[in-house]
Design a protein around this motif. Structure first.
Motif, short mmCIF file in Angstrom:
data_model
loop_
_atom_site.label_atom_id
_atom_site.label_comp_id
_atom_site.label_asym_id
_atom_site.label_seq_id
_atom_site.Cartn_x
_atom_site.Cartn_y
_atom_site.Cartn_z
N SER A 1 -32.16 -12.08 -3.96
CA SER A 1 -30.96 -12.54 -3.26
C SER A 1 -31.29 -13.56 -2.17
O SER A 1 -30.50 -14.46 -1.91
N ALA A 2 -32.46 -13.42 -1.53
CA ALA A 2 -32.83 -14.34 -0.45
C ALA A 2 -33.57 -15.57 -0.95
O ALA A 2 -34.12 -16.34 -0.15
N SER A 3 -33.58 -15.78 -2.26
CA SER A 3 -34.22 -16.96 -2.82
C SER A 3 -33.56 -18.23 -2.30
O SER A 3 -32.32 -18.33 -2.23
N VAL A 4 -34.37 -19.22 -1.94
CA VAL A 4 -33.80 -20.48 -1.46
C VAL A 4 -33.04 -21.20 -2.57
O VAL A 4 -32.10 -21.96 -2.29
N ASN A 5 -33.41 -20.96 -3.81
CA ASN A 5 -32.69 -21.61 -4.91
C ASN A 5 -31.33 -20.96 -5.15
O ASN A 5 -30.39 -21.63 -5.56
N ASN A 6 -31.20 -19.66 -4.85
CA ASN A 6 -29.87 -19.07 -4.82
C ASN A 6 -29.09 -19.58 -3.61
O ASN A 6 -27.87 -19.73 -3.67
N GLY A 7 -29.81 -19.86 -2.53
CA GLY A 7 -29.17 -20.45 -1.37
C GLY A 7 -28.61 -21.84 -1.66
O GLY A 7 -27.56 -22.22 -1.14
N LEU A 8 -29.29 -22.59 -2.52
CA LEU A 8 -28.77 -23.90 -2.92
C LEU A 8 -27.46 -23.77 -3.68
O LEU A 8 -26.54 -24.57 -3.51
N ILE A 9 -27.36 -22.74 -4.52
CA ILE A 9 -26.10 -22.51 -5.24
C ILE A 9 -24.98 -22.24 -4.26
O ILE A 9 -23.86 -22.75 -4.40
N ALA B 1 -24.81 -23.32 -1.23
CA ALA B 1 -24.50 -24.59 -0.56
C ALA B 1 -23.62 -25.46 -1.46
O ALA B 1 -22.66 -26.09 -0.98
N TYR B 2 -23.92 -25.50 -2.74
CA TYR B 2 -23.09 -26.27 -3.68
C TYR B 2 -21.68 -25.70 -3.73
O TYR B 2 -20.69 -26.45 -3.76
N ALA B 3 -21.56 -24.36 -3.76
CA ALA B 3 -20.24 -23.73 -3.81
C ALA B 3 -19.42 -24.06 -2.57
O ALA B 3 -18.20 -24.24 -2.65
N ARG B 4 -20.09 -24.17 -1.43
CA ARG B 4 -19.39 -24.47 -0.19
C ARG B 4 -18.93 -25.92 -0.13
O ARG B 4 -17.85 -26.23 0.38
N ASP C 1 -32.80 -20.45 6.16
CA ASP C 1 -32.98 -19.31 7.05
C ASP C 1 -33.59 -18.14 6.28
O ASP C 1 -33.94 -18.26 5.11
N GLU C 2 -33.69 -16.97 6.93
CA GLU C 2 -34.35 -15.82 6.32
C GLU C 2 -33.59 -15.27 5.13
O GLU C 2 -34.16 -14.57 4.29
N GLU C 3 -32.31 -15.58 5.03
CA GLU C 3 -31.51 -15.11 3.90
C GLU C 3 -31.42 -16.14 2.77
O GLU C 3 -30.70 -15.94 1.80
N GLY C 4 -32.18 -17.23 2.93
CA GLY C 4 -32.20 -18.25 1.89
C GLY C 4 -31.10 -19.27 1.98
O GLY C 4 -30.94 -20.10 1.08
N ASN C 5 -30.33 -19.25 3.06
CA ASN C 5 -29.23 -20.21 3.22
C ASN C 5 -29.74 -21.53 3.76
O ASN C 5 -30.59 -21.58 4.64
N LEU C 6 -29.20 -22.62 3.23
CA LEU C 6 -29.59 -23.96 3.64
C LEU C 6 -29.15 -24.22 5.08
O LEU C 6 -27.99 -23.99 5.43
N THR C 7 -30.05 -24.76 5.88
CA THR C 7 -29.74 -25.05 7.28
C THR C 7 -30.02 -26.50 7.65
O THR C 7 -29.83 -26.89 8.80
N ASP C 8 -30.44 -27.31 6.69
CA ASP C 8 -30.87 -28.68 6.96
C ASP C 8 -29.76 -29.67 6.61
O ASP C 8 -29.31 -29.74 5.46
N ASP C 9 -29.33 -30.45 7.61
CA ASP C 9 -28.24 -31.41 7.41
C ASP C 9 -28.61 -32.52 6.43
O ASP C 9 -27.77 -32.97 5.63
N GLY C 10 -29.86 -32.96 6.46
CA GLY C 10 -30.28 -34.03 5.56
C GLY C 10 -30.21 -33.60 4.10
O GLY C 10 -29.76 -34.36 3.23
N THR C 11 -30.64 -32.37 3.82
CA THR C 11 -30.57 -31.85 2.45
C THR C 11 -29.13 -31.66 2.03
O THR C 11 -28.76 -31.95 0.88
N ASP D 1 -24.36 -33.28 -1.20
CA ASP D 1 -23.02 -33.84 -1.18
C ASP D 1 -22.95 -35.11 -2.05
O ASP D 1 -22.00 -35.31 -2.81
N ALA D 2 -23.99 -35.94 -1.94
CA ALA D 2 -24.03 -37.17 -2.74
C ALA D 2 -24.16 -36.85 -4.22
O ALA D 2 -23.54 -37.50 -5.08
N GLN D 3 -24.96 -35.84 -4.55
CA GLN D 3 -25.10 -35.47 -5.96
C GLN D 3 -23.80 -34.90 -6.50
O GLN D 3 -23.40 -35.20 -7.64
N LEU D 4 -23.11 -34.10 -5.71
CA LEU D 4 -21.83 -33.54 -6.14
C LEU D 4 -20.81 -34.65 -6.43
O LEU D 4 -20.05 -34.57 -7.40
N ALA D 5 -20.78 -35.66 -5.58
CA ALA D 5 -19.86 -36.78 -5.79
C ALA D 5 -20.14 -37.47 -7.12
O ALA D 5 -19.22 -37.76 -7.90
#
Length: 219
Positions: free
Chosen positions: A29-37, A39-42, A174-184, A189-193
């Motif tokens: 659950s704390a995987s950074v790659n699950n965290g990316l998902i 971020a995409y959902a948000r 962060d420790e729960e795998g959530n993205l915290t970096d504005d640059g990333t 956001d650009a890829q989603l567009a």
């Protein structure tokens, strides 16, 4: 305008929301790659998309199970079949894709739903993202692109998103795998567009092809 494609924010909102099924690479659950998902959902709604994560708690692929396909596999097929596009969040294991991701693909590449003659990934647009070490899962992503050829999928070529998990000042998650970096987040956001445009372009092309085939049938 981008390569002859012009889609304004107003036009995006006027279109039906695109359903994106997200296939991850790990059960943690704390995987950074699950965290990316997450971020995409948000970020997806601003681009006229909604992201649903696939439950990857699937049995190991075994053809002996196919006479009575596990319900978890059937449910995955339903979600994939109803989706307009696929997001792959790609962890890198030993220079390749993870066993969890490969297992999901092996199940998804079969045909289980009634009245369906092709697997639910066939012909669909997809995007790849991944977070890892210095190369940001690039090797695994390129390996996955080889697999996508056999699946007859249509990956977005650019922009690519290879997330280096660590920065000079610490982690991008962060420790729960959530993205915290504005640059990333800006790269996502650009890829989603670009992904939204790509999906709609393929859908439009498919509609034209069907119209041509119908015209041939009538004539």
């Amino acid at each position: 305008r981008d390569g002859g494609i012009s889609v304004t924010q107003e036009e995006m909102k006027a279109c039906a929301t695109l359903k994106v099924a997200a296939i991850g690479s790990t059960l943690r659950s704390a995987s950074v790659n699950n965290g990316l998902i997450r971020a995409y959902a948000r970020l997806a709604p601003k681009h006229g998309m909604e992201v649903t994560a696939i439950d990857l708690n699937l049995p190991l692929f075994n053809a002996d199970l196919e006479p009575d396909v596990p319900e978890s596999v059937v449910e995955m097929h339903r979600i994939l079949d109803e989706s307009d596009a696929i997001l792959f969040s790609v962890a890198e294991f030993n220079y390749s894709v993870s066993s969890v991701l490969k297992n999901a693909i092996d199940w998804a590449s079969r045909t289980y739903l009634p009245e369906k003659t092709r697997h639910p990934l066939f012909g669909k647009a997809c995007a790849l993202v991944g977070a890892g070490g210095g190369m940001g899962t690039s090797r695994a992503q390129y390996h996955l692109r080889q697999i996508l050829v056999f699946l007859d999928m249509h990956p977005l070529n650019k922009p690519e998103v290879f997330v280096q998990r660590w920065t000079g000042g610490g982690e991008r998650f962060d420790e729960e795998g959530n993205l915290t970096d504005d640059g990333t987040e800006a790269k996502i956001d650009a890829q989603l567009a670009a992904f939204a445009k790509w999906v709609r372009l393929l859908q439009a092309g498919t509609a034209v092809c069907r119209s041509v085939e119908c015209a041939k049938t009538v004539n």
